[in-house]
Design a protein around this motif. Structure first.
Motif, PDB file in Angstrom:
ATOM      1  N   VAL A   1       0.868 -24.224 -37.388  1.00  0.00           N
ATOM      2  CA  VAL A   1       2.247 -24.154 -37.884  1.00  0.00           C
ATOM      3  C   VAL A   1       2.360 -23.451 -39.234  1.00  0.00           C
ATOM      4  O   VAL A   1       3.184 -22.536 -39.397  1.00  0.00           O
ATOM      5  CB  VAL A   1       2.894 -25.551 -37.927  1.00  0.00           C
ATOM      6  CG1 VAL A   1       4.234 -25.502 -38.650  1.00  0.00           C
ATOM      7  CG2 VAL A   1       3.092 -26.073 -36.504  1.00  0.00           C
TER       8      VAL A   1
ATOM      9  N   LEU B   1       7.672 -27.118 -33.391  1.00  0.00           N
ATOM     10  CA  LEU B   1       6.567 -28.002 -33.752  1.00  0.00           C
ATOM     11  C   LEU B   1       6.843 -28.812 -35.014  1.00  0.00           C
ATOM     12  O   LEU B   1       6.124 -29.761 -35.323  1.00  0.00           O
ATOM     13  CB  LEU B   1       5.284 -27.191 -33.919  1.00  0.00           C
ATOM     14  CG  LEU B   1       4.676 -26.676 -32.601  1.00  0.00           C
ATOM     15  CD1 LEU B   1       3.597 -25.652 -32.887  1.00  0.00           C
ATOM     16  CD2 LEU B   1       4.123 -27.834 -31.789  1.00  0.00           C
ATOM     17  N   ARG B   2       7.867 -28.448 -35.743  1.00  0.00           N
ATOM     18  CA  ARG B   2       8.285 -29.248 -36.896  1.00  0.00           C
ATOM     19  C   ARG B   2       9.216 -30.386 -36.484  1.00  0.00           C
ATOM     20  O   ARG B   2       9.492 -31.293 -37.265  1.00  0.00           O
ATOM     21  CB  ARG B   2       8.996 -28.359 -37.927  1.00  0.00           C
ATOM     22  CG  ARG B   2       8.098 -27.407 -38.699  1.00  0.00           C
ATOM     23  CD  ARG B   2       7.130 -28.129 -39.584  1.00  0.00           C
ATOM     24  NE  ARG B   2       6.379 -27.225 -40.471  1.00  0.00           N
ATOM     25  CZ  ARG B   2       5.334 -27.594 -41.188  1.00  0.00           C
ATOM     26  NH1 ARG B   2       4.883 -28.835 -41.104  1.00  0.00           N
ATOM     27  NH2 ARG B   2       4.718 -26.730 -41.969  1.00  0.00           N
TER      28      ARG B   2
ATOM     29  N   ARG C   1       7.351 -32.423 -30.872  1.00  0.00           N
ATOM     30  CA  ARG C   1       5.919 -32.666 -31.067  1.00  0.00           C
ATOM     31  C   ARG C   1       5.392 -33.667 -30.044  1.00  0.00           C
ATOM     32  O   ARG C   1       4.298 -33.515 -29.508  1.00  0.00           O
ATOM     33  CB  ARG C   1       5.661 -33.219 -32.473  1.00  0.00           C
ATOM     34  CG  ARG C   1       5.615 -32.167 -33.558  1.00  0.00           C
ATOM     35  CD  ARG C   1       5.001 -32.765 -34.797  1.00  0.00           C
ATOM     36  NE  ARG C   1       4.901 -31.787 -35.871  1.00  0.00           N
ATOM     37  CZ  ARG C   1       4.001 -31.834 -36.831  1.00  0.00           C
ATOM     38  NH1 ARG C   1       3.121 -32.803 -36.867  1.00  0.00           N
ATOM     39  NH2 ARG C   1       3.964 -30.917 -37.775  1.00  0.00           N
TER      40      ARG C   1
ATOM     41  N   ILE D   1      -0.704 -27.707 -33.748  1.00  0.00           N
ATOM     42  CA  ILE D   1      -0.119 -28.219 -34.983  1.00  0.00           C
ATOM     43  C   ILE D   1      -0.732 -27.544 -36.203  1.00  0.00           C
ATOM     44  O   ILE D   1      -0.041 -27.199 -37.167  1.00  0.00           O
ATOM     45  CB  ILE D   1      -0.305 -29.757 -35.066  1.00  0.00           C
ATOM     46  CG1 ILE D   1       0.522 -30.437 -33.984  1.00  0.00           C
ATOM     47  CG2 ILE D   1       0.079 -30.284 -36.443  1.00  0.00           C
ATOM     48  CD1 ILE D   1       2.009 -30.182 -34.071  1.00  0.00           C
TER      49      ILE D   1
ATOM     50  N   ALA E   1       7.053 -22.446 -34.133  1.00  0.00           N
ATOM     51  CA  ALA E   1       6.833 -23.181 -35.379  1.00  0.00           C
ATOM     52  C   ALA E   1       7.983 -24.141 -35.656  1.00  0.00           C
ATOM     53  O   ALA E   1       7.777 -25.283 -36.087  1.00  0.00           O
ATOM     54  CB  ALA E   1       6.667 -22.198 -36.535  1.00  0.00           C
ATOM     55  N   ARG E   2       9.208 -23.675 -35.398  1.00  0.00           N
ATOM     56  CA  ARG E   2      10.377 -24.521 -35.611  1.00  0.00           C
ATOM     57  C   ARG E   2      10.346 -25.734 -34.684  1.00  0.00           C
ATOM     58  O   ARG E   2      10.647 -26.866 -35.088  1.00  0.00           O
ATOM     59  CB  ARG E   2      11.650 -23.693 -35.382  1.00  0.00           C
ATOM     60  CG  ARG E   2      12.942 -24.429 -35.730  1.00  0.00           C
ATOM     61  CD  ARG E   2      14.123 -23.476 -35.761  1.00  0.00           C
ATOM     62  NE  ARG E   2      14.317 -22.793 -34.486  1.00  0.00           N
ATOM     63  CZ  ARG E   2      14.108 -21.502 -34.285  1.00  0.00           C
ATOM     64  NH1 ARG E   2      13.672 -20.729 -35.268  1.00  0.00           N
ATOM     65  NH2 ARG E   2      14.331 -20.952 -33.099  1.00  0.00           N
TER      66      ARG E   2
ATOM     67  N   GLU F   1       4.526 -19.969 -39.869  1.00  0.00           N
ATOM     68  CA  GLU F   1       5.616 -19.861 -40.853  1.00  0.00           C
ATOM     69  C   GLU F   1       5.331 -18.746 -41.855  1.00  0.00           C
ATOM     70  O   GLU F   1       6.243 -18.027 -42.272  1.00  0.00           O
ATOM     71  CB  GLU F   1       5.804 -21.198 -41.534  1.00  0.00           C
ATOM     72  CG  GLU F   1       6.332 -22.274 -40.579  1.00  0.00           C
ATOM     73  CD  GLU F   1       6.402 -23.660 -41.202  1.00  0.00           C
ATOM     74  OE1 GLU F   1       7.167 -24.489 -40.689  1.00  0.00           O
ATOM     75  OE2 GLU F   1       5.688 -23.905 -42.196  1.00  0.00           O
TER      76      GLU F   1
ATOM     77  N   TYR G   1       6.785 -16.833 -31.988  1.00  0.00           N
ATOM     78  CA  TYR G   1       6.038 -17.769 -32.834  1.00  0.00           C
ATOM     79  C   TYR G   1       6.926 -18.456 -33.864  1.00  0.00           C
ATOM     80  O   TYR G   1       6.670 -19.598 -34.253  1.00  0.00           O
ATOM     81  CB  TYR G   1       4.873 -17.050 -33.506  1.00  0.00           C
ATOM     82  CG  TYR G   1       3.746 -16.761 -32.536  1.00  0.00           C
ATOM     83  CD1 TYR G   1       3.013 -17.803 -31.975  1.00  0.00           C
ATOM     84  CD2 TYR G   1       3.448 -15.460 -32.160  1.00  0.00           C
ATOM     85  CE1 TYR G   1       1.994 -17.548 -31.066  1.00  0.00           C
ATOM     86  CE2 TYR G   1       2.428 -15.196 -31.252  1.00  0.00           C
ATOM     87  CZ  TYR G   1       1.708 -16.245 -30.709  1.00  0.00           C
ATOM     88  OH  TYR G   1       0.702 -15.992 -29.806  1.00  0.00           O
TER      89      TYR G   1
END
Length: 290
Positions: free
Chosen positions: A177, A153-154, A159, A174, A150-151, A181, A146
């Motif tokens: 996220v 999706l940033r 994306r 999204i 998250a990284r 984090e 995860y």
């Protein structure tokens, strides 16, 4: 060779087997005739015919002698008792470190095996993890997955790819996220927010292309949850682990789950550190009456 035999001398011709068979395999010409298993290839081996026959006239190859036992109707709880058990059930996320006795785990797993399954396939398999190092490694691999997600999706380019791959589900990804984090921050601070310190995890898996594997796993786990409750055990569904296993093979491989299988459910089990003495009313079920 026939899998199902009906003893004509014992059969009462009541037609119960005809009525209860979900696969409609029994036939008879008239009410005075002994039913005959005309479509045995369609039998799903549920045992309904054997369990319902008042004359014990049916022998089934899938129901060996000794496996049919009378129900203890005197032990059945009242409606109020069942509802109170359901009210008591909460997802437990603060566990005592003491291990679970093997007899208690056996009872929980026996209950899981009693759950209904689509087409009576009973295709759910379980891995029971009690080794502390293995539990810690599962949590680490889950968080690592995860954290990476998250990284990604940033990243604006990633994306865009996720939007194309996930379609409408992209928005939900999204929105996760910040929570992902926060998960990493909690782990860095020394908190186990995956298994919550539970001394045991039950991971359910099945072949990918079998009948209703996810529903079967969830039904089995809910049975396990309720019987665990009667034994003083708390539990929590491991949705984060199931989600990680869906797209990452690290945890399934650690557990020795075949590549042809998928993880469909997980349960953290242990003795609760905190006892709940009150229940909170839930919103009424959104119901349409027709």
């Amino acid at each position: 060779m026939s899998r199902i035999a009906i003893a004509a001398e014992r059969c009462s011709r009541c037609g119960t087997c005809v009525a209860v068979c979900p696969a409609l395999i029994f036939e008879r010409s008239g009410p005075a005739d002994v039913p005959a298993p005309a479509h045995e290839s369609l039998c799903i081996a549920c045992g309904h015919c054997v369990a319902a026959c008042p004359a014990d006239a049916i022998a089934h190859a899938a129901v060996p002698p000794g496996s049919v036992r009378p129900l203890r109707l005197d032990l059945l709880p009242s409606t109020e008792q069942v509802v109170e058990l359901l009210r008591q059930r909460r997802s437990i996320r603060v566990f005592d470190s003491r291990p679970i006795e093997r007899a208690a785990l056996d009872a929980v797993l026996d209950a899981a095996g009693l759950a209904p399954s689509g087409h009576n396939m009973h295709n759910t398999e379980c891995v029971v993890v009690q080794d502390p190092d293995m539990l810690r490694r599962i949590a680490e691999l889950c968080v690592a997955y995860y954290t990476k997600a998250a990284r990604q999706l940033r990243n604006p380019l990633v994306r865009m790819a996720y939007r194309l791959i996930l379609g409408p589900a992209y928005r939900s990804a999204i929105e996760l996220v910040p929570e992902l984090e926060l998960m990493q921050q909690a782990v860095e601070a020394g908190h186990d927010i995956i298994l919550r310190g539970a001394p045991c995890a039950v991971i359910c898996h099945a072949e990918i292309n079998v009948h209703t594997p996810e529903a079967n796993a969830q039904l089995a786990l809910y049975n396990a949850t309720l019987v665990g409750q009667t034994l003083g055990l708390g539990s929590c569904l491991l949705g984060w682990i199931v989600g990680a296993c869906l797209r990452d093979k690290a945890i399934p491989r650690l557990l020795g789950i075949p590549d042809s299988h998928r993880v469909y459910g997980g349960l953290a089990l242990g003795y609760p550190k905190v006892q709940f003495s009150k229940w909170i009313e839930r919103n009424p079920l959104n119901t349409t009456w027709l």
